[in-house]
Design a protein around this motif. Structure first.
Motif, mmCIF file in Angstrom:
data_model
loop_
_atom_site.group_PDB
_atom_site.id
_atom_site.type_symbol
_atom_site.label_atom_id
_atom_site.label_comp_id
_atom_site.label_asym_id
_atom_site.label_seq_id
_atom_site.Cartn_x
_atom_site.Cartn_y
_atom_site.Cartn_z
ATOM 1 N N HIS A 332 13.999 20.867 39.902
ATOM 2 C CA HIS A 332 14.974 20.980 38.818
ATOM 3 C C HIS A 332 16.395 21.015 39.377
ATOM 4 O O HIS A 332 17.288 20.291 38.888
ATOM 5 C CB HIS A 332 14.687 22.242 37.998
ATOM 6 C CG HIS A 332 15.712 22.509 36.944
ATOM 7 N ND1 HIS A 332 15.766 21.798 35.752
ATOM 8 C CD2 HIS A 332 16.742 23.411 36.897
ATOM 9 C CE1 HIS A 332 16.762 22.237 35.016
ATOM 10 N NE2 HIS A 332 17.380 23.225 35.691
ATOM 11 N N LYS A 333 16.582 21.782 40.411
ATOM 12 C CA LYS A 333 17.913 21.898 41.024
ATOM 13 C C LYS A 333 18.309 20.602 41.726
ATOM 14 O O LYS A 333 19.445 20.120 41.568
ATOM 15 C CB LYS A 333 17.912 23.064 42.005
ATOM 16 C CG LYS A 333 19.217 23.254 42.740
ATOM 17 C CD LYS A 333 19.131 24.428 43.699
ATOM 18 C CE LYS A 333 20.438 24.584 44.470
ATOM 19 N NZ LYS A 333 20.365 25.727 45.428
ATOM 20 N N GLN A 334 17.405 20.016 42.492
ATOM 21 C CA GLN A 334 17.734 18.840 43.288
ATOM 22 C C GLN A 334 17.956 17.601 42.419
ATOM 23 O O GLN A 334 18.855 16.787 42.703
ATOM 24 C CB GLN A 334 16.622 18.588 44.312
ATOM 25 C CG GLN A 334 16.484 19.689 45.347
ATOM 26 C CD GLN A 334 17.785 19.943 46.093
ATOM 27 O OE1 GLN A 334 18.503 19.011 46.453
ATOM 28 N NE2 GLN A 334 18.093 21.207 46.307
ATOM 29 N N LEU A 335 17.173 17.452 41.382
ATOM 30 C CA LEU A 335 17.353 16.293 40.496
ATOM 31 C C LEU A 335 18.678 16.380 39.729
ATOM 32 O O LEU A 335 19.356 15.356 39.515
ATOM 33 C CB LEU A 335 16.182 16.194 39.520
ATOM 34 C CG LEU A 335 14.847 15.785 40.154
ATOM 35 C CD1 LEU A 335 13.724 15.867 39.126
ATOM 36 C CD2 LEU A 335 14.932 14.375 40.744
ATOM 37 N N LEU A 336 19.058 17.593 39.341
ATOM 38 C CA LEU A 336 20.342 17.758 38.659
ATOM 39 C C LEU A 336 21.499 17.463 39.611
ATOM 40 O O LEU A 336 22.486 16.802 39.223
ATOM 41 C CB LEU A 336 20.450 19.182 38.109
ATOM 42 C CG LEU A 336 21.660 19.507 37.227
ATOM 43 C CD1 LEU A 336 21.682 18.603 35.992
ATOM 44 C CD2 LEU A 336 21.656 20.986 36.821
ATOM 45 N N LEU A 337 21.374 17.915 40.847
ATOM 46 C CA LEU A 337 22.412 17.621 41.840
ATOM 47 C C LEU A 337 22.530 16.119 42.078
ATOM 48 O O LEU A 337 23.648 15.566 42.104
ATOM 49 C CB LEU A 337 22.071 18.343 43.152
ATOM 50 C CG LEU A 337 22.855 17.909 44.398
ATOM 51 C CD1 LEU A 337 24.325 18.269 44.260
ATOM 52 C CD2 LEU A 337 22.264 18.540 45.649
ATOM 53 N N HIS A 339 21.714 13.598 40.155
ATOM 54 C CA HIS A 339 22.261 12.888 38.986
ATOM 55 C C HIS A 339 23.762 13.090 38.866
ATOM 56 O O HIS A 339 24.534 12.121 38.669
ATOM 57 C CB HIS A 339 21.554 13.388 37.725
ATOM 58 C CG HIS A 339 22.139 12.828 36.471
ATOM 59 N ND1 HIS A 339 23.146 13.493 35.772
ATOM 60 C CD2 HIS A 339 21.895 11.671 35.771
ATOM 61 C CE1 HIS A 339 23.476 12.776 34.720
ATOM 62 N NE2 HIS A 339 22.723 11.671 34.692
ATOM 63 N N ASN A 340 24.226 14.325 38.949
ATOM 64 C CA ASN A 340 25.657 14.605 38.765
ATOM 65 C C ASN A 340 26.489 13.972 39.875
ATOM 66 O O ASN A 340 27.592 13.450 39.619
ATOM 67 C CB ASN A 340 25.902 16.104 38.724
ATOM 68 C CG ASN A 340 25.312 16.758 37.479
ATOM 69 O OD1 ASN A 340 24.972 16.060 36.497
ATOM 70 N ND2 ASN A 340 25.169 18.076 37.493
ATOM 71 N N SER A 343 26.564 10.083 39.381
ATOM 72 C CA SER A 343 27.382 9.725 38.208
ATOM 73 C C SER A 343 28.866 9.905 38.500
ATOM 74 O O SER A 343 29.702 9.040 38.153
ATOM 75 C CB SER A 343 26.983 10.596 37.013
ATOM 76 O OG SER A 343 25.621 10.383 36.678
ATOM 77 N N THR A 356 30.704 19.335 41.574
ATOM 78 C CA THR A 356 29.238 19.314 41.722
ATOM 79 C C THR A 356 28.812 19.892 43.061
ATOM 80 O O THR A 356 27.839 20.659 43.146
ATOM 81 C CB THR A 356 28.723 17.875 41.567
ATOM 82 O OG1 THR A 356 29.090 17.354 40.283
ATOM 83 C CG2 THR A 356 27.212 17.826 41.725
ATOM 84 N N GLN A 359 29.192 23.612 42.868
ATOM 85 C CA GLN A 359 28.182 24.211 42.003
ATOM 86 C C GLN A 359 26.843 24.395 42.715
ATOM 87 O O GLN A 359 26.191 25.427 42.552
ATOM 88 C CB GLN A 359 27.996 23.323 40.763
ATOM 89 C CG GLN A 359 26.922 23.817 39.806
ATOM 90 C CD GLN A 359 26.706 22.868 38.642
ATOM 91 O OE1 GLN A 359 27.432 21.857 38.519
ATOM 92 N NE2 GLN A 359 25.741 23.164 37.784
ATOM 93 N N PHE A 360 26.453 23.419 43.498
ATOM 94 C CA PHE A 360 25.163 23.497 44.187
ATOM 95 C C PHE A 360 25.282 23.978 45.642
ATOM 96 O O PHE A 360 24.316 23.881 46.401
ATOM 97 C CB PHE A 360 24.482 22.129 44.144
ATOM 98 C CG PHE A 360 24.058 21.723 42.767
ATOM 99 C CD1 PHE A 360 22.847 22.175 42.236
ATOM 100 C CD2 PHE A 360 24.872 20.916 41.981
ATOM 101 C CE1 PHE A 360 22.462 21.800 40.965
ATOM 102 C CE2 PHE A 360 24.483 20.543 40.705
ATOM 103 C CZ PHE A 360 23.267 20.991 40.194
#
Length: 378
Positions: A332-337, A339-340, A343, A356, A359-360
């Motif tokens: 969940h954390k890695q996929l969000l990182l 993507h952001n 993008s 980004t 945030q991570f």
């Protein structure tokens, strides 16, 4: 004996006295003196013979009779039977060695005791190894027999349907995640090459802007653009590297550890079924004294492997549960990182890209940190 002979002769002599009151010189005196000297030489020779080779009782005599007795009183000892006496130089040397080393015997005993103890230890180790090899051989034979029986459909196997389904899902998931890891690694390598190319291109534009006055502005704009893209590319590269590192840990450490436990569980299941089959086959045969003993021993082995199988099955169930929870949290954390960061980079939003990373908690490596130091190159 010589002294007694001389005294007996001296006792019967007449000592003449001359006119002056002195004793005269007699012819018998010379004979007595010569006889005494000869006897002394013989006795001295006999004494040397005794010192060299020991006394010989067969060549001695025993005198019977009193003082000055006749020669008939001499009894030869050759007729007397008795043990011979010999001089043993080896015994004497042994005694001297023992006397010079009073602690030799105790040292010999201690050395022999140490040797016996070492021999007993080595013998015990050899017996233990032999027993271990014997048990391993029997266990391997039973498991191989059970495995072939299952493959050819002649034997039964213990199956936990729910657990087997979870294991299959994990194996398929690992294969897919390995594919994601391989593609993400390839993307990282290609993007790293692109960033290096942009950096070199920006340096070239900057150099040409200094050497071409008529195109200074155009070369300058392109140089600044490439430097900005290179900076944003390094930020995106840091995010992708963090993504790859997390996936690698999940696949090659967490999942691999769970699969190792599953492999131990499968081996324990095979051993459990092998010994279970052995007990069932023995129980179906005749019940004599030997068979009863074999059934008892097989039952004990079966119980040991049953406990091991149940313990590993519980471990696998627990690890699968925790792995699933950890996988969901990490992905969940890695996929969000991922993507952001992608993008923001391709949208040209440098501020969002930097936000980004913050945030991570992604920390970028300073430029040139991947290069080996001067000391490492040497």
């Amino acid at each position: 004996m010589m002294a007694e002979s001389i005294m007996s002769k001296a006792a019967t002599m007449e000592i003449p006295i001359n006119s002056n009151g002195d004793t005269g010189t007699l012819a018998e005196d010379d004979s007595l003196e010569q006889a005494a000297q000869g006897q002394w030489r013989v006795d001295e020779k006999d004494l040397q013979q005794v010192m060299v080779s020991g006394p010989n009782l067969n060549e001695t005599s025993i005198v019977s009779g009193g003082y000055g007795g006749p020669a008939g009183g001499i009894i030869p000892t050759s007729s007397i039977k008795g043990p011979a006496i010999r001089f043993n130089p080896e015994y004497l040397e042994g005694r001297r060695g023992a006397a010079s080393a009073p602690g030799g015997r105790s040292m010999h005993h201690s050395t022999s005791n140490s040797a016996l103890a070492a021999e007993e230890v080595s013998r015990g180790v050899a017996v233990e190894k032999l027993d271990s090899v014997k048990k391993w051989g029997i266990n391997t034979y039973k498991c191989t027999k059970q495995m072939f029986s299952e493959k050819f459909g002649k034997g039964s196997r213990t199956v936990d349907l729910e657990l087997e389904a979870q294991i299959e899902v994990l194996k398929e998931t690992k294969i897919k995640y390995e594919s994601v890891l391989r593609l993400a690694t390839a993307l990282t390598n290609h993007f790293h090459n692109m960033v290096q190319t942009q950096q070199a291109l920006g340096d070239t534009f900057a150099d040409l802007s200094q050497k071409s006055p008529e195109l200074q502005d155009e070369f300058g704009y392109n140089a600044e653009t490439q430097k900005l893209l290179c900076k944003n590319g390094e930020s995106l590269l840091g995010a992708i590297n963090f993504f790859v590192s997390s996936i690698n840990t999940l696949v090659n450490k967490t999942m691999e550890d769970t699969l190792l436990t599953i492999k131990l569980y499968e081996n324990a299941r095979l051993e459990f079924d092998a010994y279970r089959t052995d007990v069932e086959e023995l129980s179906q045969g005749p019940r004599d004294a030997v068979t009863v003993v074999r059934i008892e021993m097989a039952t004990q082995e079966y119980q040991v492997h049953r406990d091991k199988f149940e313990r590993l099955r519980s471990d696998v169930t627990i690890k699968l549960k925790f792995l699933e929870e950890n996988k969901v949290k990490v992905m969940h954390k890695q996929l969000l990182l991922f993507h952001n960061a992608i993008s923001a980079y391709f949208a040209g939003n440098q501020q969002q890209l930097e936000q980004t990373l913050i945030q991570f908690n992604v920390k970028l490596k300073p430029p040139g940190s991947d290069k080996p130091s001067w000391l490492e190159e040497q």
